[in-house]
Design a protein around this motif. Structure first.
Motif, PDB file in Angstrom:
ATOM      1  N   GLN A 208      -9.062 -13.922   5.004  1.00 17.27           N
ATOM      2  CA  GLN A 208      -8.073 -13.138   3.871  1.00 17.27           C
ATOM      3  C   GLN A 208      -7.968 -11.437   4.094  1.00 17.27           C
ATOM      4  OE1 GLN A 208      -5.633 -15.221   2.071  1.00 17.27           O
ATOM      5  NE2 GLN A 208      -6.395 -16.017   3.990  1.00 17.27           N
ATOM      6  N   TYR A 209      -6.777 -10.985   3.536  1.00 15.85           N
ATOM      7  CA  TYR A 209      -6.951  -9.597   3.443  1.00 15.85           C
ATOM      8  C   TYR A 209      -7.632  -9.539   1.915  1.00 15.85           C
ATOM      9  CZ  TYR A 209      -3.709  -9.505   7.437  1.00 15.85           C
ATOM     10  OH  TYR A 209      -3.311  -9.552   8.740  1.00 15.85           O
ATOM     11  N   SER A 210      -8.489  -8.793   1.852  1.00 15.73           N
ATOM     12  CA  SER A 210      -8.970  -8.551   0.335  1.00 15.73           C
ATOM     13  C   SER A 210      -9.131  -7.236   0.064  1.00 15.73           C
ATOM     14  CB  SER A 210     -10.198  -9.428  -0.024  1.00 15.73           C
ATOM     15  OG  SER A 210     -10.772  -9.176  -1.248  1.00 15.73           O
ATOM     16  N   VAL A 211      -8.696  -6.667  -0.986  1.00 17.07           N
ATOM     17  CA  VAL A 211      -8.876  -5.391  -1.399  1.00 17.07           C
ATOM     18  C   VAL A 211      -9.676  -5.254  -2.536  1.00 17.07           C
ATOM     19  CG1 VAL A 211      -6.304  -4.889  -0.377  1.00 17.07           C
ATOM     20  CG2 VAL A 211      -6.825  -5.249  -3.031  1.00 17.07           C
ATOM     21  N   PRO A 212     -10.223  -3.913  -2.881  1.00 18.94           N
ATOM     22  CA  PRO A 212     -10.983  -4.085  -4.187  1.00 18.94           C
ATOM     23  C   PRO A 212     -10.131  -4.215  -5.227  1.00 18.94           C
ATOM     24  CG  PRO A 212     -11.154  -1.780  -2.732  1.00 18.94           C
ATOM     25  CD  PRO A 212     -10.056  -2.726  -2.284  1.00 18.94           C
ATOM     26  N   ALA A 213     -10.978  -4.992  -6.086  1.00 23.08           N
ATOM     27  CA  ALA A 213     -10.509  -5.363  -7.509  1.00 23.08           C
ATOM     28  C   ALA A 213     -10.328  -4.134  -8.707  1.00 23.08           C
ATOM     29  CB  ALA A 213     -11.151  -6.146  -8.321  1.00 23.08           C
ATOM     30  N   GLY A 214     -11.261  -3.222  -8.405  1.00 19.58           N
ATOM     31  CA  GLY A 214     -11.331  -2.019  -9.064  1.00 19.58           C
ATOM     32  C   GLY A 214     -11.708  -2.361 -10.734  1.00 19.58           C
ATOM     33  N   ALA A 323       0.586 -12.356   3.260  1.00 13.48           N
ATOM     34  CA  ALA A 323       1.671 -12.762   2.378  1.00 13.48           C
ATOM     35  C   ALA A 323       1.386 -14.060   1.870  1.00 13.48           C
ATOM     36  CB  ALA A 323       3.050 -13.100   3.245  1.00 13.48           C
ATOM     37  N   ARG A 324       0.207 -14.023   1.608  1.00  9.13           N
ATOM     38  CA  ARG A 324      -0.424 -15.149   0.439  1.00  9.13           C
ATOM     39  C   ARG A 324      -0.473 -14.432  -0.870  1.00  9.13           C
ATOM     40  NH1 ARG A 324      -4.687 -19.383   3.101  1.00  9.13           N
ATOM     41  NH2 ARG A 324      -4.070 -19.217   5.269  1.00  9.13           N
ATOM     42  N   ARG A 325      -0.940 -15.192  -1.898  1.00  5.33           N
ATOM     43  CA  ARG A 325      -1.150 -14.688  -3.034  1.00  5.33           C
ATOM     44  C   ARG A 325      -2.021 -13.738  -2.708  1.00  5.33           C
ATOM     45  NH1 ARG A 325      -3.947 -13.778  -7.218  1.00  5.33           N
ATOM     46  NH2 ARG A 325      -3.226 -13.818  -9.266  1.00  5.33           N
ATOM     47  N   PRO A 326      -2.045 -12.139  -3.255  1.00  2.00           N
ATOM     48  CA  PRO A 326      -3.071 -11.405  -2.458  1.00  2.00           C
ATOM     49  C   PRO A 326      -4.394 -11.637  -3.436  1.00  2.00           C
ATOM     50  CG  PRO A 326      -1.323 -10.353  -3.987  1.00  2.00           C
ATOM     51  CD  PRO A 326      -0.767 -11.633  -3.871  1.00  2.00           C
ATOM     52  N   VAL A 327      -5.596 -11.243  -2.705  1.00  2.00           N
ATOM     53  CA  VAL A 327      -6.721 -11.501  -3.052  1.00  2.00           C
ATOM     54  C   VAL A 327      -7.224 -10.111  -3.419  1.00  2.00           C
ATOM     55  CG1 VAL A 327      -9.012 -12.322  -2.487  1.00  2.00           C
ATOM     56  CG2 VAL A 327      -6.956 -13.525  -2.061  1.00  2.00           C
ATOM     57  N   CYS A 328      -8.200  -9.879  -4.460  1.00  2.00           N
ATOM     58  CA  CYS A 328      -8.951  -8.674  -4.432  1.00  2.00           C
ATOM     59  C   CYS A 328     -10.315  -9.031  -4.988  1.00  2.00           C
ATOM     60  CB  CYS A 328      -8.370  -7.708  -5.549  1.00  2.00           C
ATOM     61  SG  CYS A 328      -8.330  -8.373  -7.153  1.00  2.00           S
ATOM     62  N   ASP A 329     -11.517  -8.268  -4.712  1.00  2.00           N
ATOM     63  CA  ASP A 329     -12.853  -8.568  -4.924  1.00  2.00           C
ATOM     64  C   ASP A 329     -13.552  -7.628  -5.504  1.00  2.00           C
ATOM     65  OD1 ASP A 329     -14.449  -6.747  -2.756  1.00  2.00           O
ATOM     66  OD2 ASP A 329     -12.418  -7.376  -1.941  1.00  2.00           O
ATOM     67  N   SER A 330     -14.776  -7.750  -5.881  1.00  2.00           N
ATOM     68  CA  SER A 330     -15.763  -6.789  -6.457  1.00  2.00           C
ATOM     69  C   SER A 330     -16.946  -6.645  -5.458  1.00  2.00           C
ATOM     70  CB  SER A 330     -16.214  -7.329  -7.859  1.00  2.00           C
ATOM     71  OG  SER A 330     -15.112  -7.658  -8.694  1.00  2.00           O
ATOM     72  N   SER A 478      14.148 -17.228  -1.185  1.00  2.00           N
ATOM     73  CA  SER A 478      12.907 -17.297  -0.271  1.00  2.00           C
ATOM     74  C   SER A 478      13.242 -17.168   1.456  1.00  2.00           C
ATOM     75  CB  SER A 478      12.183 -18.442  -0.434  1.00  2.00           C
ATOM     76  OG  SER A 478      12.693 -19.377  -0.055  1.00  2.00           O
ATOM     77  N   GLU A 479      14.777 -16.855   1.438  1.00  2.00           N
ATOM     78  CA  GLU A 479      14.905 -17.083   2.945  1.00  2.00           C
ATOM     79  C   GLU A 479      14.379 -15.881   3.708  1.00  2.00           C
ATOM     80  OE1 GLU A 479      18.981 -19.055   3.563  1.00  2.00           O
ATOM     81  OE2 GLU A 479      19.251 -16.996   3.860  1.00  2.00           O
ATOM     82  N   GLY A 480      13.609 -15.869   4.640  1.00  2.00           N
ATOM     83  CA  GLY A 480      13.018 -14.533   5.344  1.00  2.00           C
ATOM     84  C   GLY A 480      12.049 -14.033   5.000  1.00  2.00           C
ATOM     85  N   ASN A 481      11.404 -14.518   3.776  1.00  7.54           N
ATOM     86  CA  ASN A 481      10.462 -13.919   2.812  1.00  7.54           C
ATOM     87  C   ASN A 481       9.062 -14.414   3.676  1.00  7.54           C
ATOM     88  OD1 ASN A 481       8.388 -13.568   0.838  1.00  7.54           O
ATOM     89  ND2 ASN A 481       9.939 -12.964  -0.351  1.00  7.54           N
ATOM     90  N   LEU A 482       8.344 -13.578   3.791  1.00  9.89           N
ATOM     91  CA  LEU A 482       7.045 -13.873   4.577  1.00  9.89           C
ATOM     92  C   LEU A 482       6.124 -14.487   3.744  1.00  9.89           C
ATOM     93  CD1 LEU A 482       6.276 -10.351   6.198  1.00  9.89           C
ATOM     94  CD2 LEU A 482       7.673 -12.242   7.176  1.00  9.89           C
ATOM     95  N   ILE A 483       6.288 -14.638   2.420  1.00 10.52           N
ATOM     96  CA  ILE A 483       5.383 -15.487   1.549  1.00 10.52           C
ATOM     97  C   ILE A 483       5.732 -17.064   1.971  1.00 10.52           C
ATOM     98  CG2 ILE A 483       5.042 -16.439  -0.888  1.00 10.52           C
ATOM     99  CD1 ILE A 483       5.317 -13.715  -1.855  1.00 10.52           C
ATOM    100  N   SER A 488       0.289 -21.269   2.845  1.00 14.77           N
ATOM    101  CA  SER A 488      -0.500 -21.206   1.513  1.00 14.77           C
ATOM    102  C   SER A 488      -0.330 -22.151   0.531  1.00 14.77           C
ATOM    103  CB  SER A 488      -0.624 -19.859   0.887  1.00 14.77           C
ATOM    104  OG  SER A 488       0.487 -19.549   0.169  1.00 14.77           O
ATOM    105  N   TRP A 489      -0.974 -22.152  -0.684  1.00 15.80           N
ATOM    106  CA  TRP A 489      -0.644 -23.067  -1.632  1.00 15.80           C
ATOM    107  C   TRP A 489       0.541 -22.716  -2.179  1.00 15.80           C
ATOM    108  CZ3 TRP A 489      -0.188 -21.057  -6.793  1.00 15.80           C
ATOM    109  CH2 TRP A 489      -0.882 -19.685  -6.834  1.00 15.80           C
ATOM    110  N   LEU A 490       1.252 -21.349  -2.125  1.00 14.07           N
ATOM    111  CA  LEU A 490       2.359 -21.077  -2.830  1.00 14.07           C
ATOM    112  C   LEU A 490       3.632 -21.772  -2.288  1.00 14.07           C
ATOM    113  CD1 LEU A 490       1.973 -17.099  -3.034  1.00 14.07           C
ATOM    114  CD2 LEU A 490       1.740 -18.771  -4.854  1.00 14.07           C
TER     115      LEU A 490
END
Ligand code: NA7
Length: 530
Positions: A208-214, A323-330, A478-483, A488-490
């Motif tokens: 996954q693409y994970s970014v800092p939660a901050g 384009a999944r539900r974005p993930v963040c981490d610590s 949702s047409e054309g939307n990358l989500i 994914s579960w979405l």
């Protein structure tokens, strides 16, 4: 009123069920809540795995109707941990005297509409039968766990646990641990347990693409600012796409120079939060594939800078759309840097079996494990509705009506299911779950209020036409939307293998508000009162 007859039966004592209880009681209706678990909290009761945390800003992870609580209830950090959320939910339940209305350890085994009595009949595992004019299946968006279809899973001799059925007694210290799944849950668990375990093997099929939660403490000045602006922050949900408590930025990614883009990406990264990263700087990551690739390149670069071992970095490198539900981490990528953490690429080399002592890969390699964590997610949205049969008009089974795809009107009601309401139903707006609960409550309780003031049978039901129009609108949004294109579960793709029909209304809370206002102004267009 006989003891088992109520105005409304609510199934589930998670945040949605408790909201339904509160709102129904505010209309002076009698309510019975039936809950299979021994306590309140729903998803937040069962997802008590190490590192479990919400990634919505604490001030937006609330019931918005208790003003006193909004201003005074303490939350120390930017985000709430699972124990803090559970403590908050228990506090609300105690403060508002809700517990006596909830029957715990009671599983609903079936619910059906009785058209002659104009009421719902609800049967339970305890042999009790309840009747109610209204029926609220508040079964949770993320309540039905998904287990991987891997041979041998039942024969594993070590400790095996799904993240959402975590055994609090499970002690992983000094153990050889494996984990399948690297979504938000897997990433939280890996980050939390890596320092405790002897070894940790993360089996990753789609990194996954994970970014800092901050995450950080909230100062008294910040809290004072939030308190002063609380009304605006809550009202802002209705101006937003997703109701996460910040102003989403509509700027197109490619409208700025490469240098400026890089600078903004870096600012977003430093600020933290997956949702803010996705929507706070630019508005088109999930609309424009070119914009999406720009942000992907930035996150990939960050991963390759943080992860020292090139082989590990390769295995952790996401390739699909962001384009999944974005993930963040610590500190996930730092945790992966540890010598005791190994990342196994199970896309190139799939898992073929779970043996008595570990996991076997397609190349014959075996990993010996003392414990195996299954962090493979949920059959989201409609999954929870399969836990017992729900029969509407003429005995129609809800899951039969949803066989092709889940269909609702406004995410709150279904044609042929009179007086049944959902607060987080399929095709409700995408967003922060407390905001969804807040948002869908508005039309539901407008409808019930009107229904209660009428003289006849007090039955209200969505029409087939309105439901079809809403489904069509959701498809259009949702047409054309990358989500929608990214499994994914979405979109149910995590269960079916391919993205299915949309489960979401992607027109934002602003669009939802406009639609609901029109519905109410036009004499509750799309609903029949009988
Ligand atoms: P997710 O986000 O659905 O993630 C599930 C993970 O499990 C994902 O990495 C899957 O890989 C992986 N998975 C599922 N089946 C397998 C098999 N058979 N082999 C290997 N890997 C597998 O669930 P989460 O619980 O992390 O998060 C759900 C939401 O909860 C989250 O977004 C927050 O809103 C809270 P795949 O991607 O399918 O290749």
């Amino acid at each position: 009123m006989s003891p088992n007859r109520y105005d409304a039966i609510v199934v589930g004592a998670g945040m949605a069920g408790l909201q339904a209880l509160h709102k129904l009681q505010s209309l002076n209706l009698t309510v019975k809540v039936v809950e299979r678990l021994p306590d309140v909290g729903g998803t937040w009761l069962t997802n008590n795995y190490p590192g479990a945390m919400s990634d919505t800003e604490s001030y937006m992870y609330r019931f918005f109707w208790d003003k006193e609580d909004l201003y005074t209830y303490p939350w120390p950090n930017r985000y709430l941990t699972q124990p803090e959320i559970l403590a908050y939910i228990r506090h609300v339940v105690a403060k508002h005297g809700m517990r006596p209305h909830i029957q715990f350890n009671t599983e609903v085994t079936g619910a059906s509409w009785d058209d002659s009595a104009k009421e719902w009949r609800v049967n339970t595992s305890t042999g009790e039968h309840f009747r109610g004019r209204y029926f609220f299946p508040c079964l949770g968006i993320l309540s039905k766990p998904v287990f991987p279809d891997i041979p041998g899973i039942d024969g594993f001799q070590g400790a095996l646990t799904h993240s959402s059925q975590w055994d609090p007694e499970l002690d992983l210290s000094g153990k050889r641990v494996g984990i399948i799944g690297c979504g938000a849950t897997g990433i939280q668990i890996i980050t939390a347990i890596a320092p405790q375990v002897a070894s940790l093997i993360s089996f990753q099929r789609t990194p996954q693409y994970s970014v800092p939660a901050g995450n950080a403490p909230i100062s008294s000045q910040q809290r004072a600012w939030i308190n002063i602006h609380y009304d605006e922050l809550i009202n802002q949900i209705w101006e937003s796409m997703a109701g996460f408590g910040f102003i989403e930025n509509p700027r197109p990614t490619m409208s700025v120079s490469a240098e400026e883009r890089e600078y903004i990406f870096e600012m977003l990264w430093q600020y933290g939060s997956g949702m803010h990263f996705m929507m706070g700087g630019f508005g088109d990551f999930v609309i424009d594939p070119v914009a999406n690739e720009e942000v992907c390149k930035f996150i990939r670069k960050k991963i390759s800078q943080i992860v020292k071992d090139p082989e590990k970095a390769r295995n952790l490198m996401p390739t699909e759309f962001y384009a999944r539900r974005p993930v963040c981490d610590s500190g996930y990528y730092d945790a992966c840097n540890r010598d005791n953490v190994q990342i196994v690429n199970c896309r190139d080399t799939p898992i073929v079996a779970i043996t008595a002592s570990g996991v076997r890969m397609s190349d014959g390699k075996e990993y010996e494990l003392d414990a195996l964590i299954i962090a493979t997610g949920f059959d989201a949205f409609d999954g929870g509705f399969s836990s017992f049969p729900i029969r509407g008009r003429d005995g129609k089974l809800l899951m039969d009506c949803w066989r092709e795809r889940p269909k609702t009107y406004l995410g709150i009601a279904c044609a042929d299911f009179p007086n049944m309401f959902m607060l987080t139903g399929p095709l409700s707006p995408f967003g922060n779950i407390p905001a969804i609960i807040h948002g869908t409550s508005w039309p539901i309780f407008e409808l019930i209020n009107k229904n209660e003031q009428r003289e006849d049978n007090h039955v209200v039901e969505a029409t087939h036409e309105a439901q079809s129009e809403w489904v069509e609108l959701c498809d259009k949004c949702s047409e054309g939307n990358l989500i929608q294109k990214t499994k994914s579960w979405l979109n149910g793709g995590n269960v079916k293998g391919e993205p299915g029909a949309t489960r979401l209304y992607l027109g934002g809370f602003k669009g939802y508000k406009a639609f609901v206002s029109g519905m109410i102004e036009n004499d509750y267009r799309g609903f029949r009162f009988m």
